[in-house]
Design an enzyme around this catalytic site. Sequence first.
Site, PDB file in Angstrom:
ATOM      1  N   ASN A 190       0.489  -0.683  -3.465  1.00  0.00           N
ATOM      2  CA  ASN A 190       0.143   0.603  -4.075  1.00  0.00           C
ATOM      3  C   ASN A 190       0.262   0.478  -5.596  1.00  0.00           C
ATOM      4  O   ASN A 190       1.365   0.337  -6.125  1.00  0.00           O
ATOM      5  CB  ASN A 190       1.109   1.669  -3.528  1.00  0.00           C
ATOM      6  N   CYS A 226      -0.658   9.081  -8.630  1.00  0.00           N
ATOM      7  CA  CYS A 226      -1.707   8.294  -7.948  1.00  0.00           C
ATOM      8  C   CYS A 226      -3.054   9.017  -7.927  1.00  0.00           C
ATOM      9  O   CYS A 226      -4.084   8.392  -7.697  1.00  0.00           O
ATOM     10  CB  CYS A 226      -1.278   7.971  -6.522  1.00  0.00           C
ATOM     11  N   HIS A 250      -7.064   6.175  -1.915  1.00  0.00           N
ATOM     12  CA  HIS A 250      -5.886   5.626  -2.595  1.00  0.00           C
ATOM     13  C   HIS A 250      -5.225   4.616  -1.660  1.00  0.00           C
ATOM     14  O   HIS A 250      -5.043   4.878  -0.474  1.00  0.00           O
ATOM     15  CB  HIS A 250      -4.932   6.770  -2.935  1.00  0.00           C
TER      16      HIS A 250
HETATM   17  O1  UT7 Z   1       1.313   6.815  -3.741  1.00  0.00           O
HETATM   18  C1  UT7 Z   1       2.267   7.537  -3.012  1.00  0.00           C
HETATM   19  C2  UT7 Z   1       3.493   6.691  -2.846  1.00  0.00           C
HETATM   20  N1  UT7 Z   1       4.227   6.749  -1.634  1.00  0.00           N
HETATM   21  C3  UT7 Z   1       3.756   6.543  -0.397  1.00  0.00           C
HETATM   22  O2  UT7 Z   1       2.590   6.423  -0.135  1.00  0.00           O
HETATM   23  C4  UT7 Z   1       4.793   6.435   0.679  1.00  0.00           C
HETATM   24  C5  UT7 Z   1       4.354   7.017   1.985  1.00  0.00           C
HETATM   25  N2  UT7 Z   1       5.296   6.621   3.022  1.00  0.00           N
HETATM   26  C6  UT7 Z   1       5.195   5.447   3.673  1.00  0.00           C
HETATM   27  O3  UT7 Z   1       4.290   4.678   3.422  1.00  0.00           O
HETATM   28  C7  UT7 Z   1       6.192   5.141   4.741  1.00  0.00           C
HETATM   29  O4  UT7 Z   1       6.989   6.283   4.966  1.00  0.00           O
HETATM   30  C8  UT7 Z   1       7.108   3.912   4.394  1.00  0.00           C
HETATM   31  C9  UT7 Z   1       6.294   2.641   4.433  1.00  0.00           C
HETATM   32  C10 UT7 Z   1       7.748   4.099   3.046  1.00  0.00           C
HETATM   33  C11 UT7 Z   1       8.214   3.797   5.426  1.00  0.00           C
HETATM   34  O5  UT7 Z   1       7.633   3.623   6.719  1.00  0.00           O
HETATM   35  P1  UT7 Z   1       8.156   4.467   7.953  1.00  0.00           P
HETATM   36  O6  UT7 Z   1       7.396   4.017   9.124  1.00  0.00           O
HETATM   37  O7  UT7 Z   1       8.062   5.915   7.552  1.00  0.00           O
HETATM   38  O8  UT7 Z   1       9.650   3.976   8.089  1.00  0.00           O
HETATM   39  P2  UT7 Z   1      11.010   4.824   7.974  1.00  0.00           P
HETATM   40  O9  UT7 Z   1      11.233   5.236   6.559  1.00  0.00           O
HETATM   41  O10 UT7 Z   1      10.991   5.890   9.018  1.00  0.00           O
HETATM   42  O11 UT7 Z   1      12.073   3.730   8.339  1.00  0.00           O
HETATM   43  C12 UT7 Z   1      12.172   3.175   9.647  1.00  0.00           C
HETATM   44  C13 UT7 Z   1      13.286   2.158   9.655  1.00  0.00           C
HETATM   45  C14 UT7 Z   1      14.572   2.687   9.046  1.00  0.00           C
HETATM   46  O12 UT7 Z   1      15.638   2.124   9.773  1.00  0.00           O
HETATM   47  P3  UT7 Z   1      16.410   2.985  10.883  1.00  0.00           P
HETATM   48  O13 UT7 Z   1      16.978   4.179  10.151  1.00  0.00           O
HETATM   49  O14 UT7 Z   1      15.378   3.358  11.901  1.00  0.00           O
HETATM   50  O15 UT7 Z   1      17.442   2.041  11.386  1.00  0.00           O
HETATM   51  C15 UT7 Z   1      14.591   2.108   7.654  1.00  0.00           C
HETATM   52  O16 UT7 Z   1      15.876   1.938   7.145  1.00  0.00           O
HETATM   53  O17 UT7 Z   1      12.898   1.027   8.859  1.00  0.00           O
HETATM   54  C16 UT7 Z   1      13.922   0.781   7.878  1.00  0.00           C
HETATM   55  N3  UT7 Z   1      13.292   0.234   6.679  1.00  0.00           N
HETATM   56  C17 UT7 Z   1      13.010  -1.061   6.524  1.00  0.00           C
HETATM   57  N4  UT7 Z   1      13.186  -2.122   7.325  1.00  0.00           N
HETATM   58  C18 UT7 Z   1      12.766  -3.320   6.884  1.00  0.00           C
HETATM   59  C19 UT7 Z   1      12.880   0.903   5.595  1.00  0.00           C
HETATM   60  N5  UT7 Z   1      12.338   0.054   4.706  1.00  0.00           N
HETATM   61  C20 UT7 Z   1      12.405  -1.171   5.272  1.00  0.00           C
HETATM   62  C21 UT7 Z   1      11.993  -2.459   4.864  1.00  0.00           C
HETATM   63  N6  UT7 Z   1      12.182  -3.497   5.685  1.00  0.00           N
HETATM   64  N7  UT7 Z   1      11.393  -2.678   3.659  1.00  0.00           N
END
Ligand code: UT7
Length: 334
Positions: free
Chosen positions: A287, A117, A257
């Site tokens: 993204n 990115c 970004h």
């Molecule tokens: O260009 C670089 C590329 N990458 C990035 O920029 C990624 C950077 N990271 C992020 O943007 C965030 O970490 C995410 C958007 C990927 C995830 O958000 P988060 O607030 O960090 O959520 P999390 O991973 O802590 O997940 C929270 C909960 C989990 O459930 P439990 O374990 O609390 O029961 C996940 O399983 O949300 C769940 N979850 C979802 N629920 C509904 C994860 N993905 C999803 C989804 N829909 N798509």
Amino acid sequence: MTVNNKAVGIIGVGSYLPEKIVTNADLEKVVETSDEWIFERTGIKERRVADGDTATSDIAAKAAEMALADAGITAEEIDLIIVATVTPDMSFPSVACLVQDRLKAKNAAAFDLSAACSGFTYGMVVASSFIKSGVYKKVLVIGAETLSKIIDWEDRNTCILFGDGAGAAVLGQVEDGYGILGVELGADGSGGDLLKVPAGGSRQPTSIETCNNKLHFIHMNGNEVFKFAVKVMGEAAVKALDDAGLDPESIDCLIPHQANIRIIQSAAKRLKVPMDKVVVNVDKYGNTSAASIPIALAETVKSGRVKKGDIVVLVGFGAGLTWASCVLKWCKGD
Ligand code: UT7
């Protein structure tokens, strides 16, 4: 960034997005997720997806044609094409060579650049160095991705985040005092495992096993990448501003970004830049990796939001891990 006195800046921009829109509601039918979760956690409402026949070079060439037209130059005037991408049409030849042929840019050298990115901003710095050193006069830098082709559409942790698109800029000599004033590039390879496509290279060549184990898709530790992004975005912009002899108060337009609205807001807060000076289109495109900054830049320029003399800061982070920032005194327009 002082190599010699030549001022180097952007003389043309362009972008291209595939027509097909995939909304959060569409994804609700594919994985267990909701429009509410995706929008609250990422700021994304929809993304563009290329059709099966479209490869990265196809959309890269379209963005490039627009940038050339905007710069008012022909393809033959381009000395070098750099394409930043993690989704090349194939391992080789490079996307840059495919684009060179498509554009009939027969006087241009061409290569791809891999910094995920951060790739477009890395490309701008490479292009600028070539121009400042007198090796080349006009360089086309493209960020283009068809991430939809390397997404596991059954993995809700990743499939909701990414989209396809391309953006391009032509760099050349500009009026003294304008153009690129400061840069910051960085990498921390120890974080390589946090975001990667594990197979398909020399470490794990393609096999039936790698396909069955879904190792050709994006694998990501979202939480760790999030923490890294929040830390590095503000730091990288401050270092580039420092290189330019400026401070964050001088920013007229911040083009981050487009990965996640919460990362963008946190960077803006650290820099004390009000959100009305920050470009956001993550809601429309998700993204798009290396394409995200040049798409946002092209849309910003086309909308008339930046004026001649404005301080424009590009800043991004990505797999590698990498980061990159570039400070420009805008030189096109009034
Ligand atoms: O260009 C670089 C590329 N990458 C990035 O920029 C990624 C950077 N990271 C992020 O943007 C965030 O970490 C995410 C958007 C990927 C995830 O958000 P988060 O607030 O960090 O959520 P999390 O991973 O802590 O997940 C929270 C909960 C989990 O459930 P439990 O374990 O609390 O029961 C996940 O399983 O949300 C769940 N979850 C979802 N629920 C509904 C994860 N993905 C999803 C989804 N829909 N798509």
